[in-house]
Scaffold this motif. Structure first.
Motif, short mmCIF file in Angstrom:
data_model
loop_
_atom_site.label_atom_id
_atom_site.label_comp_id
_atom_site.label_asym_id
_atom_site.label_seq_id
_atom_site.Cartn_x
_atom_site.Cartn_y
_atom_site.Cartn_z
N ILE A 1 -46.55 57.07 64.52
CA ILE A 1 -46.90 57.45 65.90
C ILE A 1 -48.22 56.80 66.30
N ARG A 2 -49.22 56.81 65.38
CA ARG A 2 -50.49 56.15 65.69
C ARG A 2 -50.29 54.67 65.97
N THR B 1 -48.52 54.24 69.31
CA THR B 1 -49.42 54.54 70.42
C THR B 1 -50.36 53.37 70.67
N GLN B 2 -50.88 52.76 69.59
CA GLN B 2 -51.73 51.58 69.74
C GLN B 2 -50.97 50.46 70.43
N HIS C 1 -48.35 50.65 72.32
CA HIS C 1 -48.05 51.03 73.71
C HIS C 1 -49.25 50.75 74.61
N ALA C 2 -50.43 51.15 74.15
CA ALA C 2 -51.64 50.94 74.95
C ALA C 2 -51.91 49.45 75.16
N ASN D 1 -56.54 60.56 66.11
CA ASN D 1 -55.21 60.37 66.70
C ASN D 1 -55.34 60.26 68.22
N ASP E 1 -54.76 59.28 72.17
CA ASP E 1 -53.57 59.06 72.98
C ASP E 1 -53.67 57.70 73.65
N THR E 2 -52.62 57.36 74.40
CA THR E 2 -52.58 56.03 75.02
C THR E 2 -53.75 55.80 75.96
N GLU F 1 -56.50 52.79 75.76
CA GLU F 1 -56.69 51.87 76.89
C GLU F 1 -58.16 51.88 77.32
#
Length: 287
Positions: free
Chosen positions: A89-90, A93-94, A96-97, A157, A159-160, A164
């Motif tokens: 997930i980490r 998320t990275q 995705h950002a 952890n 978030d996006t 960003e």
């Protein structure tokens, strides 16, 4: 035996092909009836329902086999799998950002690579980057607290949105122009505790803004006189002009996102009013 393979498929929601596969793998025992067809008991039904759940959670067959054979307990496997998922997930998320920022900017391959490297810095590497940036501040005891308030601390952890914000903030720390602004602001700090002129401006100008007073109106003069009572006009004007650099306010807003703080109140309208009022006073004095 209680169930045919078709009946088991209807009860579990699995396909006949999947049940046959699990049987061939030795995960679900079956016996043959006189006609050679597979028959399953209620224990097989329970095993299939557990297999279905574990597969839905993306556990592999070796792990499932060890659970069914009681070599591992379900909580042990769940804990291990949860930890692995947290890592995935980490990572996702990275990514995705980075991809969101790259898409918004229309980034080329070089910029995409740079964004990815910033997103995947270790904590030690992030700390080094920030320490290098804050080293621009003079070695002044009064600035110790300021350095702490300017330090981004990306959580374990994030978030996006936090990633960003970190990407843009990290780029700001390398901006020579912003570094020069920071040096200018910090260099004007007195070596003893004294009220921050920006805080004073916020306090004095806010009522004027709320009242709709324009900075070049006569009604603004008492505010200007009170501001000048604490600092020479030229020094105050220079400090407010530096503080009005939009990169400073952007840094503070990004810092709040990264650290999970409440969004700060925008200072731009207040600083703009004070700067215009001070300049208007200078212009009138020159006439």
């Amino acid at each position: 035996m209680d169930f045919s393979i078709g009946e088991l498929a209807r009860r579990t929601g699995l396909t006949v092909k999947a049940i046959r596969f699990y049987s061939d793998q030795g995960l679900v025992p079956a016996e043959r009836d006189p006609g050679g067809f597979r028959r399953y008991d209620r224990a097989a039904l329970a095993r299939l329902e557990l297999i279905r759940t574990l597969r839905a959670l993306d556990l592999d067959l070796p792990a499932i086999r060890r659970i069914l054979d009681r070599e591992l307990t379900l909580p042990e496997v769940a804990a291990t799998h949860a930890a692995a998922l947290a890592t995935q997930i980490r990572t996702l998320t990275q990514r995705h950002a980075v991809l969101r920022v790259a898409a918004a900017r229309g980034a080329d391959a070089g910029e995409l690579d740079r964004l990815h490297r910033l997103a995947t810095l270790t904590r030690a590497e992030r700390d080094h980057l920030v320490e290098d940036f804050l080293a621009e501040l003079p070695d002044n005891p009064v600035l110790t607290g300021l350095k702490r308030t300017l330090t981004p601390e990306l959580p374990e952890n994030p978030d996006t949105a936090q990633i960003e914000a970190w990407l843009e903030l990290a780029e700001l720390t390398a901006d020579p122009g912003f570094r020069a602004t920071l040096r200018q602001l910090a260099g004007r700090q007195e070596p003893v505790l004294r009220r921050d002129p920006i805080a004073v401006v916020r306090e004095l100008v806010a009522p004027a803004l709320a009242a709709g007073i324009e900075p070049d109106q006569p009604a603004a003069r008492p505010v200007v006189l009170e501001l000048q009572a604490g600092w020479p006009r030229a020094e105050l004007l220079a400090r407010l002009t530096a503080a009005a650099d939009p990169r400073r306010e952007r840094y503070v807003r990004l810092l709040a996102i990264v650290n999970g703080w409440q969004a700060p109140e925008p200072l731009a309208p207040t600083l703009d009013w004070a700067i215009r009022a001070l300049r208007s006073t200078v212009d009138r004095a020159a006439q």
